[in-house]
Design an enzyme around this catalytic site. Sequence first.
Site, PDB file in Angstrom:
ATOM      1  N   LYS A  36       0.871  -1.170   0.000  1.00 53.87           N
ATOM      2  CA  LYS A  36       0.000   0.000   0.000  1.00 53.87           C
ATOM      3  C   LYS A  36       0.907   1.218   0.000  1.00 53.87           C
ATOM      4  O   LYS A  36       2.079   1.134   0.383  1.00 53.87           O
ATOM      5  CB  LYS A  36      -0.861  -0.007   1.271  1.00 53.87           C
ATOM      6  CG  LYS A  36      -2.127   0.774   1.167  1.00 53.87           C
ATOM      7  CD  LYS A  36      -3.300  -0.064   0.699  1.00 53.87           C
ATOM      8  CE  LYS A  36      -4.558   0.755   0.598  1.00 53.87           C
ATOM      9  NZ  LYS A  36      -5.731  -0.005   0.241  1.00 53.87           N
ATOM     10  N   GLY A  38     -24.821   3.060   4.772  1.00 57.70           N
ATOM     11  CA  GLY A  38     -23.967   3.655   3.740  1.00 57.70           C
ATOM     12  C   GLY A  38     -24.323   3.174   2.352  1.00 57.70           C
ATOM     13  O   GLY A  38     -24.116   2.006   2.014  1.00 57.70           O
ATOM     14  N   VAL A  39     -24.908   4.084   1.557  1.00 56.83           N
ATOM     15  CA  VAL A  39     -25.267   3.710   0.176  1.00 56.83           C
ATOM     16  C   VAL A  39     -24.441   4.556  -0.804  1.00 56.83           C
ATOM     17  O   VAL A  39     -24.954   5.205  -1.696  1.00 56.83           O
ATOM     18  CB  VAL A  39     -26.788   3.837  -0.086  1.00 56.83           C
ATOM     19  CG1 VAL A  39     -27.527   2.690   0.544  1.00 56.83           C
ATOM     20  CG2 VAL A  39     -27.332   5.182   0.437  1.00 56.83           C
ATOM     21  N   GLY A  40     -23.121   4.525  -0.579  1.00 57.87           N
ATOM     22  CA  GLY A  40     -22.189   5.180  -1.502  1.00 57.87           C
ATOM     23  C   GLY A  40     -21.943   4.260  -2.678  1.00 57.87           C
ATOM     24  O   GLY A  40     -22.845   3.525  -3.117  1.00 57.87           O
ATOM     25  N   VAL A  42     -20.378   1.365  -3.214  1.00 60.87           N
ATOM     26  CA  VAL A  42     -20.647  -0.076  -3.081  1.00 60.87           C
ATOM     27  C   VAL A  42     -22.057  -0.338  -2.556  1.00 60.87           C
ATOM     28  O   VAL A  42     -22.782  -1.184  -3.093  1.00 60.87           O
ATOM     29  CB  VAL A  42     -19.602  -0.749  -2.150  1.00 60.87           C
ATOM     30  CG1 VAL A  42     -19.888  -2.237  -2.015  1.00 60.87           C
ATOM     31  CG2 VAL A  42     -18.191  -0.530  -2.666  1.00 60.87           C
TER      32      VAL A  42
HETATM   33  P1  NAD Z   1     -18.229   5.685  -0.457  1.00 59.56           P
HETATM   34  O1  NAD Z   1     -17.511   6.807   0.181  1.00 59.56           O
HETATM   35  O2  NAD Z   1     -18.644   5.799  -1.883  1.00 59.56           O
HETATM   36  O3  NAD Z   1     -19.555   5.340   0.392  1.00 59.56           O
HETATM   37  C1  NAD Z   1     -19.624   5.400   1.781  1.00 59.56           C
HETATM   38  C2  NAD Z   1     -21.005   5.946   2.135  1.00 59.56           C
HETATM   39  O4  NAD Z   1     -21.170   5.890   3.547  1.00 59.56           O
HETATM   40  C3  NAD Z   1     -21.195   7.400   1.716  1.00 59.56           C
HETATM   41  O5  NAD Z   1     -22.404   7.549   1.003  1.00 59.56           O
HETATM   42  C4  NAD Z   1     -21.220   8.157   3.047  1.00 59.56           C
HETATM   43  O6  NAD Z   1     -22.032   9.309   3.023  1.00 59.56           O
HETATM   44  C5  NAD Z   1     -21.794   7.088   3.964  1.00 59.56           C
HETATM   45  N1  NAD Z   1     -21.512   7.323   5.379  1.00 59.56           N
HETATM   46  C6  NAD Z   1     -20.374   7.783   5.957  1.00 59.56           C
HETATM   47  N2  NAD Z   1     -20.529   7.856   7.291  1.00 59.56           N
HETATM   48  C7  NAD Z   1     -21.778   7.419   7.562  1.00 59.56           C
HETATM   49  C8  NAD Z   1     -22.516   7.259   8.765  1.00 59.56           C
HETATM   50  N3  NAD Z   1     -21.987   7.551   9.946  1.00 59.56           N
HETATM   51  N4  NAD Z   1     -23.770   6.774   8.672  1.00 59.56           N
HETATM   52  C9  NAD Z   1     -24.310   6.484   7.480  1.00 59.56           C
HETATM   53  N5  NAD Z   1     -23.649   6.608   6.307  1.00 59.56           N
HETATM   54  C10 NAD Z   1     -22.413   7.084   6.354  1.00 59.56           C
HETATM   55  O7  NAD Z   1     -17.317   4.394  -0.233  1.00 59.56           O
HETATM   56  P2  NAD Z   1     -17.442   2.987  -0.959  1.00 59.56           P
HETATM   57  O8  NAD Z   1     -16.456   2.931  -2.066  1.00 59.56           O
HETATM   58  O9  NAD Z   1     -18.871   2.663  -1.218  1.00 59.56           O
HETATM   59  O10 NAD Z   1     -16.886   2.030   0.183  1.00 59.56           O
HETATM   60  C11 NAD Z   1     -17.669   1.683   1.297  1.00 59.56           C
HETATM   61  C12 NAD Z   1     -16.827   0.877   2.276  1.00 59.56           C
HETATM   62  O11 NAD Z   1     -16.352  -0.309   1.618  1.00 59.56           O
HETATM   63  C13 NAD Z   1     -15.568   1.601   2.763  1.00 59.56           C
HETATM   64  O12 NAD Z   1     -15.311   1.213   4.082  1.00 59.56           O
HETATM   65  C14 NAD Z   1     -14.469   1.079   1.841  1.00 59.56           C
HETATM   66  O13 NAD Z   1     -13.208   1.112   2.458  1.00 59.56           O
HETATM   67  C15 NAD Z   1     -14.924  -0.366   1.621  1.00 59.56           C
HETATM   68  N6  NAD Z   1     -14.451  -0.931   0.345  1.00 59.56           N
HETATM   69  C16 NAD Z   1     -14.778  -0.358  -0.840  1.00 59.56           C
HETATM   70  C17 NAD Z   1     -14.326  -0.921  -2.029  1.00 59.56           C
HETATM   71  C18 NAD Z   1     -14.681  -0.345  -3.373  1.00 59.56           C
HETATM   72  O14 NAD Z   1     -14.541  -1.040  -4.394  1.00 59.56           O
HETATM   73  N7  NAD Z   1     -15.149   0.879  -3.461  1.00 59.56           N
HETATM   74  C19 NAD Z   1     -13.535  -2.088  -1.987  1.00 59.56           C
HETATM   75  C20 NAD Z   1     -13.231  -2.650  -0.749  1.00 59.56           C
HETATM   76  C21 NAD Z   1     -13.695  -2.070   0.408  1.00 59.56           C
END
Ligand code: NAD
Length: 373
Positions: free
Chosen positions: A80, A180-182, A184
């Site tokens: 990393k 969290g509906v970002g 993923v």
């Molecule tokens: P993202 O930032 O797109 O989505 C995260 C969502 O969580 C956002 O919509 C944010 O507003 C919401 N959030 C933050 N704090 C919150 C809270 N206290 N309550 C409710 N919602 C809250 O991130 P992502 O890419 O969707 O990743 C989500 C998780 O999965 C992270 O922990 C990331 O490390 C892990 N992850 C992601 C990937 C990937 O391919 N993107 C791969 C492996 C792991």
Amino acid sequence: MAMFEHISTMGHEQVIYFSDPSCNLKAIVAIHDTTLGPALGGTRMWPYASEQEALMDVLRLSRGMTYKAAVSGLNLGGGKAVIIGNPKEDKTEALFRSYGRLIESLNGRYITAEDVNVTVDDIENIFVETNNVVGVAKVHGGSGNPAPYTALGVFRGMEAALTKVFGSRNVSGKVVAIQGVGAVGFELSKILDERGAKIFYTDINEDNIQRMKECVPKAEYVKPEEIFDVPCDVHTPCALGASINDETINRLKAKIICGAANNQLAENRHGTILKEKNVLYVPDYLINAGGLMNVSIEFEGWSDTKSRRMIDNIYNTTLNIFSISETENVPVNQATDLLAEKRIESIKKIKTSYLGNVAHRFPGRKRRHYIDV
Ligand code: NAD
């Protein structure tokens, strides 16, 4: 703690500090373990308060990548990198190209990708200077946005947990509460909705809530602090780490915890508490490895079919881990570590079996004698 002590305690092979004052680049690359292959892991850009904080982050994250690649069956090691800087102010073409040259100088021992605050556009600048980068845009022959693949992996892990708890992998009629509906969480919601699951979700980002209302209208919104109290079959952390902690663990009503967030358990002992409470925890770093699996095939020529085939196997690996957890009577998080460590150790052994042969090919070399002269 002194630097060498840190490195040896956590088992790292190499840590590289890099500075280019011409573009204000300060980066640390940590290569944890290359037994299984070149170290792959993203680059994070963050305004760390101190160099020590940046070092601790990169050491912890790179070690996690070794375990993730190992348990996922990938021929990759763990690495990393972090760039110390403010992503809103310090990003320039020169910074990422200079960083690309650093990666190139490592000769393929480390392969980078996107991570927090490093986007596909930044990757494009790195890609000008080195081929040792993945997560490249599809138009340049890469694999594009990993989120749908990460979501698919989480879904396969969830199916394995449903099989274990309910005797069937079918999600239809099951209640899933997503934090969290970002990127993923949203993709996962679409998969679950299409297959007839009942979804409750929360988020703190108005745009992402709006997107759910438009694209997954049957899903029900709850306030952020209410998500842990929703009566459900599956609680799905897709926001931040450490969401399963002393405060939340007794509120959860779910039989299964299964989500994308990294390091969901605040401490390892929370895995033991879940086991005692008969709540099935699905190993986060295995089931969120879909994104890693997806980028790992960029070098051989990415294809959607290849990627999905690999990710579908998360179902079998997850069931295997549940069975190790039962046989060894250890929490699932520990069983996952055991499987990863076992694979690394077994591959290490086959590597040493050939070293003897290599030495015999040069019987006449006496390097020590040469130095003494
Ligand atoms: P993202 O930032 O797109 O989505 C995260 C969502 O969580 C956002 O919509 C944010 O507003 C919401 N959030 C933050 N704090 C919150 C809270 N206290 N309550 C409710 N919602 C809250 O991130 P992502 O890419 O969707 O990743 C989500 C998780 O999965 C992270 O922990 C990331 O490390 C892990 N992850 C992601 C990937 C990937 O391919 N993107 C791969 C492996 C792991």
